[in-house]
Design a protein around this motif. Structure first.
Motif, PDB file in Angstrom:
ATOM      1  N   HIS A  14       0.890  -1.322  -0.253  1.00 58.13           N
ATOM      2  CA  HIS A  14      -0.087   0.087  -0.097  1.00 58.13           C
ATOM      3  C   HIS A  14       0.905   1.162  -0.016  1.00 58.13           C
ATOM      4  O   HIS A  14       0.501   2.401  -0.705  1.00 58.13           O
ATOM      5  N   THR A  15       1.880   1.237   0.747  1.00 52.18           N
ATOM      6  CA  THR A  15       2.472   2.668   1.189  1.00 52.18           C
ATOM      7  C   THR A  15       4.035   2.483   0.418  1.00 52.18           C
ATOM      8  O   THR A  15       4.471   3.565   0.166  1.00 52.18           O
ATOM      9  N   GLY A  16       4.369   1.391   0.108  1.00 57.75           N
ATOM     10  CA  GLY A  16       5.983   1.271  -0.456  1.00 57.75           C
ATOM     11  C   GLY A  16       7.027   1.637   0.747  1.00 57.75           C
ATOM     12  O   GLY A  16       8.122   1.498   0.714  1.00 57.75           O
ATOM     13  N   LEU A  17       6.505   1.466   1.964  1.00 55.59           N
ATOM     14  CA  LEU A  17       7.324   1.618   3.073  1.00 55.59           C
ATOM     15  C   LEU A  17       7.722   0.125   3.635  1.00 55.59           C
ATOM     16  O   LEU A  17       6.776  -0.874   3.552  1.00 55.59           O
ATOM     17  N   PRO A  18       8.944   0.099   4.506  1.00 51.84           N
ATOM     18  CA  PRO A  18       9.103  -1.098   5.165  1.00 51.84           C
ATOM     19  C   PRO A  18       8.132  -1.227   6.169  1.00 51.84           C
ATOM     20  O   PRO A  18       7.562  -0.403   6.677  1.00 51.84           O
ATOM     21  N   LEU A  19       7.587  -2.899   6.513  1.00 50.69           N
ATOM     22  CA  LEU A  19       6.644  -2.847   7.302  1.00 50.69           C
ATOM     23  C   LEU A  19       6.936  -2.168   8.943  1.00 50.69           C
ATOM     24  O   LEU A  19       6.265  -1.587   9.319  1.00 50.69           O
ATOM     25  N   TRP A  20       8.250  -2.256   9.210  1.00 51.50           N
ATOM     26  CA  TRP A  20       8.514  -1.761  10.575  1.00 51.50           C
ATOM     27  C   TRP A  20       8.287  -0.193  10.749  1.00 51.50           C
ATOM     28  O   TRP A  20       7.687   0.551  11.581  1.00 51.50           O
ATOM     29  N   LEU A  21       8.566   0.584   9.587  1.00 49.47           N
ATOM     30  CA  LEU A  21       8.460   1.968   9.600  1.00 49.47           C
ATOM     31  C   LEU A  21       7.098   2.172   9.278  1.00 49.47           C
ATOM     32  O   LEU A  21       6.529   3.409   9.823  1.00 49.47           O
ATOM     33  N   GLU A  22       6.131   1.394   8.606  1.00 47.79           N
ATOM     34  CA  GLU A  22       4.605   1.814   8.565  1.00 47.79           C
ATOM     35  C   GLU A  22       3.987   1.723   9.801  1.00 47.79           C
ATOM     36  O   GLU A  22       3.154   2.291  10.104  1.00 47.79           O
ATOM     37  N   ILE A  23       4.406   0.448  10.726  1.00 50.17           N
ATOM     38  CA  ILE A  23       3.941   0.200  12.051  1.00 50.17           C
ATOM     39  C   ILE A  23       4.104   1.475  12.967  1.00 50.17           C
ATOM     40  O   ILE A  23       3.567   2.113  13.642  1.00 50.17           O
ATOM     41  N   SER A  24       5.707   1.730  12.827  1.00 45.20           N
ATOM     42  CA  SER A  24       5.942   3.048  13.818  1.00 45.20           C
ATOM     43  C   SER A  24       5.312   4.376  13.278  1.00 45.20           C
ATOM     44  O   SER A  24       4.963   5.088  14.533  1.00 45.20           O
ATOM     45  N   LEU A  25       5.002   4.542  12.272  1.00 49.17           N
ATOM     46  CA  LEU A  25       4.425   5.915  11.710  1.00 49.17           C
ATOM     47  C   LEU A  25       2.762   5.767  12.198  1.00 49.17           C
ATOM     48  O   LEU A  25       2.227   6.695  12.913  1.00 49.17           O
TER      49      LEU A  25
END
Length: 77
Positions: A14-25
């Motif tokens: 969906h966002t193209g971000l790594p999973l850890w970064l997406e969860i942190s955001l």
């Protein structure tokens, strides 16, 4: 097993971000939302009339409760 690990570490669809970064955001956004709600609704009393002196509140909270008055009801037939 190796294929599963590769899928987990890949970027989100969906966002193209790594999973850890997406969860942190998302967690940061949720914490920000909770803080804003707390500031809007719970940080201060609504009116100045709602403020009580600290000793009065302490006495009310720490004193022994008085038993409720017993009322006698007569049954009428």
């Amino acid at each position: 097993m190796l294929a599963i690990l590769r899928k987990i570490t890949n970027k989100s669809k969906h966002t193209g971000l790594p999973l850890w970064l997406e969860i942190s955001l998302i967690l940061c956004l949720k914490l920000l939302a909770i803080f804003i709600l707390w500031k809007l609704f719970f940080s201060q009393p609504s009116t100045k009339k709602m403020r009580l002196p600290t000793p009065v509140v302490e006495q009310h909270l720490l004193s022994k409760p008085t038993p409720p008055a017993q009322q006698h009801h007569k049954k009428t037939n």
